[in-house]
Design a protein around this motif. Sequence first.
Motif, PDB file in Angstrom:
ATOM      1  N   GLY A  35      -9.384  -4.489  -8.149  1.00 47.42           N
ATOM      2  CA  GLY A  35      -9.429  -4.954  -6.757  1.00 47.42           C
ATOM      3  C   GLY A  35      -9.831  -3.847  -5.799  1.00 47.42           C
ATOM      4  O   GLY A  35      -9.989  -2.696  -6.200  1.00 47.42           O
ATOM      5  N   SER A  36     -10.005  -4.196  -4.510  1.00 49.73           N
ATOM      6  CA  SER A  36     -10.433  -3.167  -3.552  1.00 49.73           C
ATOM      7  C   SER A  36      -9.221  -2.578  -2.822  1.00 49.73           C
ATOM      8  O   SER A  36      -8.200  -3.247  -2.648  1.00 49.73           O
ATOM      9  CB  SER A  36     -11.478  -3.713  -2.587  1.00 49.73           C
ATOM     10  N   ILE A  37      -9.375  -1.333  -2.451  1.00 53.32           N
ATOM     11  CA  ILE A  37      -8.262  -0.589  -1.850  1.00 53.32           C
ATOM     12  C   ILE A  37      -8.778   0.152  -0.620  1.00 53.32           C
ATOM     13  O   ILE A  37      -9.829   0.797  -0.680  1.00 53.32           O
ATOM     14  CB  ILE A  37      -7.696   0.430  -2.865  1.00 53.32           C
ATOM     15  N   ALA A  38      -8.042   0.065   0.485  1.00 57.65           N
ATOM     16  CA  ALA A  38      -8.441   0.789   1.699  1.00 57.65           C
ATOM     17  C   ALA A  38      -7.824   2.187   1.677  1.00 57.65           C
ATOM     18  O   ALA A  38      -6.759   2.385   1.098  1.00 57.65           O
ATOM     19  CB  ALA A  38      -7.951   0.022   2.920  1.00 57.65           C
ATOM     20  N   TYR A  39      -8.541   3.133   2.274  1.00 61.18           N
ATOM     21  CA  TYR A  39      -7.978   4.487   2.353  1.00 61.18           C
ATOM     22  C   TYR A  39      -8.017   5.005   3.777  1.00 61.18           C
ATOM     23  O   TYR A  39      -8.903   4.645   4.555  1.00 61.18           O
ATOM     24  CB  TYR A  39      -8.715   5.439   1.409  1.00 61.18           C
ATOM     25  N   GLY A  40      -7.021   5.858   4.086  1.00 60.07           N
ATOM     26  CA  GLY A  40      -7.087   6.636   5.318  1.00 60.07           C
ATOM     27  C   GLY A  40      -7.875   7.908   5.033  1.00 60.07           C
ATOM     28  O   GLY A  40      -8.826   8.250   5.706  1.00 60.07           O
ATOM     29  N   LYS A  41      -7.453   8.582   3.982  1.00 61.16           N
ATOM     30  CA  LYS A  41      -8.184   9.758   3.487  1.00 61.16           C
ATOM     31  C   LYS A  41      -8.351   9.579   1.983  1.00 61.16           C
ATOM     32  O   LYS A  41      -7.416   9.139   1.305  1.00 61.16           O
ATOM     33  CB  LYS A  41      -7.401  11.029   3.771  1.00 61.16           C
ATOM     34  N   LEU A  42      -9.530   9.941   1.495  1.00 63.96           N
ATOM     35  CA  LEU A  42      -9.841   9.746   0.078  1.00 63.96           C
ATOM     36  C   LEU A  42     -10.135  11.098  -0.570  1.00 63.96           C
ATOM     37  O   LEU A  42     -10.900  11.899  -0.022  1.00 63.96           O
ATOM     38  CB  LEU A  42     -11.080   8.837  -0.052  1.00 63.96           C
ATOM     39  N   VAL A  43      -9.539  11.335  -1.726  1.00 64.03           N
ATOM     40  CA  VAL A  43      -9.792  12.575  -2.468  1.00 64.03           C
ATOM     41  C   VAL A  43     -10.467  12.228  -3.790  1.00 64.03           C
ATOM     42  O   VAL A  43      -9.948  11.414  -4.564  1.00 64.03           O
ATOM     43  CB  VAL A  43      -8.471  13.338  -2.751  1.00 64.03           C
ATOM     44  N   LEU A  44     -11.610  12.848  -4.048  1.00 62.42           N
ATOM     45  CA  LEU A  44     -12.320  12.635  -5.312  1.00 62.42           C
ATOM     46  C   LEU A  44     -11.945  13.778  -6.274  1.00 62.42           C
ATOM     47  O   LEU A  44     -12.317  14.929  -6.052  1.00 62.42           O
ATOM     48  CB  LEU A  44     -13.833  12.622  -5.085  1.00 62.42           C
TER      49      LEU A  44
END
Length: 389
Positions: free
Chosen positions: A103-112
Amino acid sequence: MDHQNQSTQSGIVIIGSGLAGYTVIRELRKLDKTVPITLISRESGYFYSKPMLSTALASNKTTEQLVSTNAEGMAAQLEVTILGDADVSAIDTASQTIETSKGSIAYGKLVLGLGADQIRLPLQGNAANEVITVNDLEEYAQFRQAIAGKKRIVILGAGLIGCEFANDLVLGSYEVDVIDLAPQSLGRLLPEAAALALQSKLSEAGVRWHFATTVQSVDRNGDCLSITLANGSVINSDVFLSAVGLRPRLDLAKAAGIATGNGITINRQLETSAKNVYAIGDCAEVDGLVLPYVMPIMQAARALAPNLLGQEITLSYPAMPVMVKTPALPTIVSPPAKGAVGEWKIHTLEDGLEARFESSDGKLLGFALLGSATAQRGALTKELPPILQ
Ligand SMILES: Cc1cc2nc3c(=O)[nH]c(=O)nc-3n(C[C@H](O)[C@H](O)[C@H](O)COP(=O)(O)OP(=O)(O)OC[C@H]3O[C@@H](n4cnc5c(N)ncnc54)[C@H](O)[C@@H]3O)c2cc1C
């Protein structure tokens, strides 16, 4: 709810449960016990020490023995939500959402923290698809299964990982042949004299070397793999392991329009070219450097955590020597920076070797310490210039 509110509330999302992902979470938790963190990974979310993959075969360790904490344990210990066995297929940097197989997930900050793939050289032959790489626990399990009850192993690549596997496998009583295009082992890390010393100790332990050549084809004849080299010789083996280097995982970032070079490009605050997206570990490149080792991850995580929480901290790298886990001749290297001007000075000791890379005015710019010389690690590291000031 508009996208901005949604993303502000959705906290920090980290992709990748390797050392990079988990070290960032540990650093975040030292600073903030409550910020919501979601960890998404193709793996289940267990924690293990990847460097042990190349030293665990001789002692016959199972994957279960290599996992120090399972996903449930990590979730409880660090108070994070873990979405394991989930593949991330896309990042939408405008809506700040990621698409996953769950499923899809919203992020405030994303770390790869996506890590790197083992490079696979295109090979000829009817058994080219039987070439094994070991870069995660699943592959380690497959390799253990492949070598069970077998005797002969060919390793392509005499770099750090190839040499470590070679040493571990001879300790486990396997016959090991190592092939490399370079004229010596650890070509990017060691001067020739040091490489010769390491090769000689590994030869005594049973490793056979094939330098300045490569593999042309891999063919199966019944139980046996025939490995034909570019120099015309043929090695018969049971298993073929490839360890020719790592390539940062860039596809997700590229498809999202995030800038990449050799790695995912980040600045000294570990920000990518996309707002609120950061990168760390084997997938990241800062100031032209991709450093796929443990120490840079520790340094980077200490800078990234406060940045994710709104402070502005600049990443710096001190000198970070790397240990080559070859018990036949323990080795520690801190190679000079690319383009550094100077020369290697070699001091041979009774049971070791000290190689110093010095500038014309005698400044230490890099070193390789073998055997008894490894005791100098602390003192020499203090003399080295930082990698990133
Ligand atoms: C055999 C071996 C020995 C080593 N020995 C040493 C050593 O002695 N000293 C040293 O300093 N370094 C060593 N290293 C290097 C060190 O282990 C790595 O630098 C470090 O573990 C990398 O951590 P990482 O989190 O960046 O990447 P990884 O551990 O590769 O983690 C990447 C994570 O991202 C996940 N992922 C990737 N893409 C997706 C996607 N699309 N969707 C969901 N999840 C995704 C993966 O499943 C994984 O969980 C060694 C490496 C190997 C392979």
